[in-house]
Design an enzyme around this catalytic site. Structure first.
Site, short mmCIF file in Angstrom:
data_model
loop_
_atom_site.label_atom_id
_atom_site.label_comp_id
_atom_site.label_asym_id
_atom_site.label_seq_id
_atom_site.Cartn_x
_atom_site.Cartn_y
_atom_site.Cartn_z
N ARG A 91 -3.88 -20.11 -110.68
CA ARG A 91 -4.34 -21.26 -111.43
C ARG A 91 -3.72 -21.25 -112.82
O ARG A 91 -4.29 -20.66 -113.75
CB ARG A 91 -5.87 -21.24 -111.56
CG ARG A 91 -6.61 -21.25 -110.24
CD ARG A 91 -8.11 -21.16 -110.48
NE ARG A 91 -8.85 -21.15 -109.23
CZ ARG A 91 -10.19 -21.07 -109.16
NH1 ARG A 91 -10.89 -20.99 -110.29
NH2 ARG A 91 -10.79 -21.08 -108.00
N ASP A 134 -2.86 -22.59 -116.43
CA ASP A 134 -3.64 -23.43 -117.34
C ASP A 134 -2.85 -24.65 -117.80
O ASP A 134 -1.65 -24.77 -117.55
CB ASP A 134 -4.07 -22.61 -118.56
CG ASP A 134 -5.06 -21.50 -118.22
OD1 ASP A 134 -5.79 -21.66 -117.22
OD2 ASP A 134 -5.09 -20.49 -118.94
N TYR A 155 4.62 -12.93 -115.23
CA TYR A 155 4.69 -14.02 -116.20
C TYR A 155 5.70 -13.67 -117.28
O TYR A 155 5.89 -12.49 -117.63
CB TYR A 155 3.34 -14.24 -116.87
CG TYR A 155 2.34 -15.05 -116.06
CD1 TYR A 155 2.27 -16.44 -116.20
CD2 TYR A 155 1.46 -14.43 -115.18
CE1 TYR A 155 1.36 -17.19 -115.48
CE2 TYR A 155 0.54 -15.17 -114.44
CZ TYR A 155 0.50 -16.55 -114.59
OH TYR A 155 -0.41 -17.28 -113.87
N ARG A 157 -1.81 -15.18 -122.64
CA ARG A 157 -1.75 -15.79 -123.97
C ARG A 157 -2.58 -15.01 -124.98
O ARG A 157 -2.21 -14.91 -126.16
CB ARG A 157 -2.20 -17.24 -123.89
CG ARG A 157 -1.22 -18.12 -123.11
CD ARG A 157 -1.85 -19.44 -122.69
NE ARG A 157 -2.27 -20.19 -123.85
CZ ARG A 157 -3.09 -21.25 -123.77
NH1 ARG A 157 -3.57 -21.64 -122.61
NH2 ARG A 157 -3.42 -21.91 -124.87
#
Length: 260
Positions: free
Chosen positions: A51, A53, A112, A198
């Site tokens: 998922r 963002d 990521y 993040r």
């Protein structure tokens, strides 16, 4: 019912993340709509490998769906599907897999990248973050290595989520210079919490600015308190770049970019 995996990529700038939301357009929504038009299966639903963002991109993403439609001519189906999809979403492959294989739960790792542009670059502004402050990347790399020694990432998780555990196994975490003036934080784990990358990057920035020592960074993790960590950085610089599945499974990636 036959199950299919798709490999894809998307620019997340215009979307409220992957998962369907009541108050904004999402990638899952447009992909589901396109696949329903392709297959003429109005009941078709799509499950993604994760998922992402709002505003987060995916250089590489995997999803699955079940349908009785004939998708045997992959090249023809891909042409039609990509003609239906908007310009910021592309599908690279469609292939049948074992019906027990799940795009999310069968995945064994995700990677990521958080990309920085250290100078003004209008061509990269949607896909990188430009920090207006100097950063000590050597210190940030030392702190990042500590992420490989811990398992509870509560301090980097968005508050109020419904996950059963905040335990993650991080196997790679480092800053690398992709090109002059371009730095990338690469992190690989078996799973990620909401907002985790993040928040990690924002906290590493505190180390890079000299505002947080290595011991203080370790203490942030030990406190298991989101308020102790740094602010979350902009979504624009974040992209999912790789998803790995067990090699013996029926899924044979065609577009996967092996990062590690």
């Amino acid at each position: 019912m036959p199950r299919f995996f798709i490999e894809m990529a998307y620019d997340g700038t215009a979307y409220h993340g992957w998962q369907i939301q009541p108050n904004g357009v999402t990638v899952q929504e447009v992909v589901t709509d396109a696949l329903r038009k392709l297959t003429r299966d109005k009941e078709l639903s799509v499950m993604g490998a994760g998922r992402t963002d709002t505003g987060v991109h995916a250089d590489y993403f995997v999803a699955h769906f079940d349908t009785e439609a004939d998708l045997s001519d992959e090249a023809k189906c891909l042409f039609k599907l990509n003609s239906i999809l908007p310009a910021d979403v592309a599908v690279f492959s469609i292939q049948p897999v074992d019906d027990k294989l799940h795009s999310r739960f069968s995945a064994i790792s995700r990677t990521y990248h958080y990309r920085l542009s250290m100078t003004k670059d209008p061509m990269a502004r949607l896909y990188t973050f430009r920090p207006f402050f100097p950063l000590d990347f050597d210190a940030m790399n030392v702190a990042a290595q500590h992420l490989l020694t811990v398992s509870d990432f509560t301090s980097f998780s968005k508050l109020g989520t419904q996950v059963k555990t905040n335990i993650c196994d991080v196997s790679v975490a480092h800053w690398i210079e992709e090109a002059p003036g371009r730095m990338t934080f690469e992190i690989k784990a078996n799973r990620f919490l909401r907002n985790m990358v993040r928040a990690v990057v924002g906290t590493l920035f505190e180390v890079g600015k000299g505002r947080m020592s290595l011991d203080e960074f370790k203490a942030v993790i030990e406190r298991k308190d989101r308020c102790a960590a740094g602010s979350s950085v902009s979504a624009a610089g974040l992209s999912l770049v790789d998803i790995e599945y067990p090699a013996e499974k029926s899924f044979k990636p065609k577009a996967r970019k092996v990062i590690i």
